[in-house]
Design a protein around this motif. Structure first.
Motif, PDB file in Angstrom:
ATOM      1  N   GLN A 221      97.109  75.047 101.230  1.00 32.83           N
ATOM      2  CA  GLN A 221      98.495  75.309 102.143  1.00 32.83           C
ATOM      3  C   GLN A 221      99.386  74.333 101.816  1.00 32.83           C
ATOM      4  O   GLN A 221     100.582  74.464 102.020  1.00 32.83           O
ATOM      5  N   ALA A 222      98.829  72.909 101.274  1.00 31.89           N
ATOM      6  CA  ALA A 222      99.985  72.107 100.756  1.00 31.89           C
ATOM      7  C   ALA A 222     100.901  72.406  99.686  1.00 31.89           C
ATOM      8  O   ALA A 222     101.787  71.897  99.374  1.00 31.89           O
ATOM      9  N   LEU A 223     100.265  73.251  98.783  1.00 35.50           N
ATOM     10  CA  LEU A 223     100.728  73.668  97.470  1.00 35.50           C
ATOM     11  C   LEU A 223     102.172  74.781  97.918  1.00 35.50           C
ATOM     12  O   LEU A 223     103.296  74.437  97.154  1.00 35.50           O
ATOM     13  N   ILE A 224     101.821  75.628  98.864  1.00 39.12           N
ATOM     14  CA  ILE A 224     103.046  76.400  99.077  1.00 39.12           C
ATOM     15  C   ILE A 224     102.791  76.629 100.811  1.00 39.12           C
ATOM     16  O   ILE A 224     101.976  76.787 101.222  1.00 39.12           O
ATOM     17  N   PRO A 225     103.817  76.884 101.325  1.00 39.33           N
ATOM     18  CA  PRO A 225     104.170  76.970 102.665  1.00 39.33           C
ATOM     19  C   PRO A 225     103.631  78.561 103.088  1.00 39.33           C
ATOM     20  O   PRO A 225     103.516  79.514 102.292  1.00 39.33           O
ATOM     21  N   HIS A 226     102.343  78.543 104.013  1.00 41.51           N
ATOM     22  CA  HIS A 226     101.592  79.591 104.754  1.00 41.51           C
ATOM     23  C   HIS A 226     102.088  79.883 106.192  1.00 41.51           C
ATOM     24  O   HIS A 226     102.289  78.990 107.033  1.00 41.51           O
ATOM     25  N   HIS A 227     102.210  81.163 106.380  1.00 41.47           N
ATOM     26  CA  HIS A 227     102.716  81.583 107.717  1.00 41.47           C
ATOM     27  C   HIS A 227     101.531  82.427 108.198  1.00 41.47           C
ATOM     28  O   HIS A 227     100.820  83.291 107.550  1.00 41.47           O
ATOM     29  N   LEU A 228     101.402  82.439 109.663  1.00 44.14           N
ATOM     30  CA  LEU A 228     100.487  83.097 110.377  1.00 44.14           C
ATOM     31  C   LEU A 228      99.151  82.737 110.220  1.00 44.14           C
ATOM     32  O   LEU A 228      98.124  83.705 110.278  1.00 44.14           O
ATOM     33  N   LEU A 229      98.880  81.515 109.980  1.00 51.98           N
ATOM     34  CA  LEU A 229      97.267  81.057 109.961  1.00 51.98           C
ATOM     35  C   LEU A 229      97.285  80.240 111.037  1.00 51.98           C
ATOM     36  O   LEU A 229      98.335  79.500 111.535  1.00 51.98           O
ATOM     37  N   ASP A 230      96.213  80.201 111.770  1.00 49.45           N
ATOM     38  CA  ASP A 230      95.847  79.241 113.111  1.00 49.45           C
ATOM     39  C   ASP A 230      96.738  79.350 114.175  1.00 49.45           C
ATOM     40  O   ASP A 230      97.299  78.202 114.626  1.00 49.45           O
ATOM     41  N   ILE A 231      97.285  80.330 114.458  1.00 50.59           N
ATOM     42  CA  ILE A 231      98.444  80.600 115.335  1.00 50.59           C
ATOM     43  C   ILE A 231      97.703  81.128 116.894  1.00 50.59           C
ATOM     44  O   ILE A 231      98.540  80.856 117.823  1.00 50.59           O
ATOM     45  N   VAL A 232      96.565  81.336 117.073  1.00 45.37           N
ATOM     46  CA  VAL A 232      96.176  81.827 118.340  1.00 45.37           C
ATOM     47  C   VAL A 232      94.670  81.325 118.358  1.00 45.37           C
ATOM     48  O   VAL A 232      93.908  81.043 117.499  1.00 45.37           O
ATOM     49  N   GLU A 233      94.055  80.990 119.599  1.00 43.85           N
ATOM     50  CA  GLU A 233      92.759  80.756 119.754  1.00 43.85           C
ATOM     51  C   GLU A 233      91.938  81.749 119.690  1.00 43.85           C
ATOM     52  O   GLU A 233      92.117  83.012 120.046  1.00 43.85           O
ATOM     53  N   PRO A 234      90.482  81.846 119.341  1.00 46.47           N
ATOM     54  CA  PRO A 234      89.675  82.993 119.394  1.00 46.47           C
ATOM     55  C   PRO A 234      89.507  83.657 120.673  1.00 46.47           C
ATOM     56  O   PRO A 234      89.175  84.999 120.523  1.00 46.47           O
ATOM     57  N   LEU A 235      89.724  83.105 121.653  1.00 46.62           N
ATOM     58  CA  LEU A 235      89.436  83.751 122.718  1.00 46.62           C
ATOM     59  C   LEU A 235      90.562  84.827 123.317  1.00 46.62           C
ATOM     60  O   LEU A 235      90.535  85.679 124.042  1.00 46.62           O
TER      61      LEU A 235
END
Length: 313
Positions: free
Chosen positions: A61-75
């Motif tokens: 992820q540090a190499l290239i900006p990534h979007h829509l990862l880790d944006i909500v909780e599993p519940l």
């Protein structure tokens, strides 16, 4: 990005079945073409689902900006309508920043909503209705959907309870078939769809190796951590094969870890066959051979796509 003023902006889509190498190719192309990546994965949106979803590492992820990862909780319930809204917002932000957006993932239904700009029924989750449906066995849900919306039965992933329940939810709330409520608006982007393909036996070997690697990386511990955070076994069942099988093993449904892993591999092969059948319905995909100069062929395809259209006097 190779367009004249007023034309649709460019979008590169990298797709393919499980373990085909989408993430690595997406990062390489983003590096070569000044791009940023929007994840098209229905599970990587959830925090804490890292090993089981093969989420790109912090180093990647540090190499290239990534979007829509880790944006909500599993519940939380995060559906395709929310994904479409968030993905379009992320893609437009990347374009406005003068960068090339790449939509990368294997969730074909999610990809379709962006490249075809589907009009998705605006039916919010009905928690009580959903709870009642979740208590029913999958064959009963499928029978009900067959009665209410036979057209959806032809296209839906019948092994995915979450998809079946959502289709039923929309049918029951609106009184109309789900399949009749999803139209196509004018596409927002000019898309190049790149698919990665491998010989089937070799792809299965890649899947099996990845599952072994996930087990060694701590998949069981990841599931146990999710359970400690209050994620129920029923919720884990809906979060994909890896979480479903490990959860059921922890509940004693399999006599050994080895048998659970083997069953997970077989189920993953079956899921991959369904993925490929979905992808084959899309004639726009440019298929690239994973065994033969994958990066070079993908790079050439993107270069050709981005070349400005010649103007004639």
């Amino acid at each position: 990005m190779g367009n004249k003023t007023g034309e649709q902006p460019d979008l590169i889509v990298v797709l393919g079945p499980t373990a085909s190498g989408k993430s690595a190719l997406g990062i390489t192309l983003a590096q070569r073409f000044a791009g940023e990546i929007v994840s098209a994965d229905s599970r990587q949106v959830y925090r804490g689902l890292d090993i089981g979803t093969a989420k790109v590492t912090p180093v990647e992820q540090a190499l290239i900006p990534h979007h829509l990862l880790d944006i909500v909780e599993p519940l939380e319930i995060y559906g395709v309508a929310q994904f479409q809204q968030d993905a379009v917002a992320a893609i437009d932000m990347i374009i406005q920043g003068g960068r090339l957006p790449l939509l990368v993932g294997g969730s074909y239904h999610y990809i379709q909503t962006v490249i075809n700009h589907f009009d998705i029924p605006a039916v919010p989750p009905q928690l009580e209705l959903r709870a009642r449906l979740e208590a029913l066995p999958l064959p009963q849900l499928l029978a009900q959907l067959e009665e209410l919306d036979p057209q959806s039965m032809k296209t839906i992933d019948q092994q995915n309870p979450r998809r079946v329940i959502r289709a039923l939810e929309v049918c029951l709330v609106t009184g109309q078939p789900f399949s009749q409520q999803r139209g196509i608006s004018h596409p927002l982007y000019r898309c190049l769809l790149l698919g990665i393909q491998w010989p089937r036996p070799f792809l299965y070997q890649r899947i099996d190796s990845r599952i072994d690697e996930r087990m060694q990386a701590g998949l069981v511990e990841e599931v146990q951590t999710l359970l400690e955070r209050g994620i129920s076994h029923e919720r884990l069942d809906a979060l994909g094969l890896e979480y479903r099988f490990v959860s059921r093993w922890l509940r004693g449904e399999y006599p050994s870890e080895a048998e659970m892993v083997q069953r997970l591999k077989y189920a993953s092969h079956d899921f991959t066959r369904r993925q490929l059948s979905w992808f084959r319905r899309e004639p726009r995909i440019v298929w690239l051979d994973g065994e033969v100069d994958l990066v070079a062929h993908a790079t050439q395809a993107v270069q050709n796509f981005l070349q400005p259209t010649p103007t004639h006097p």
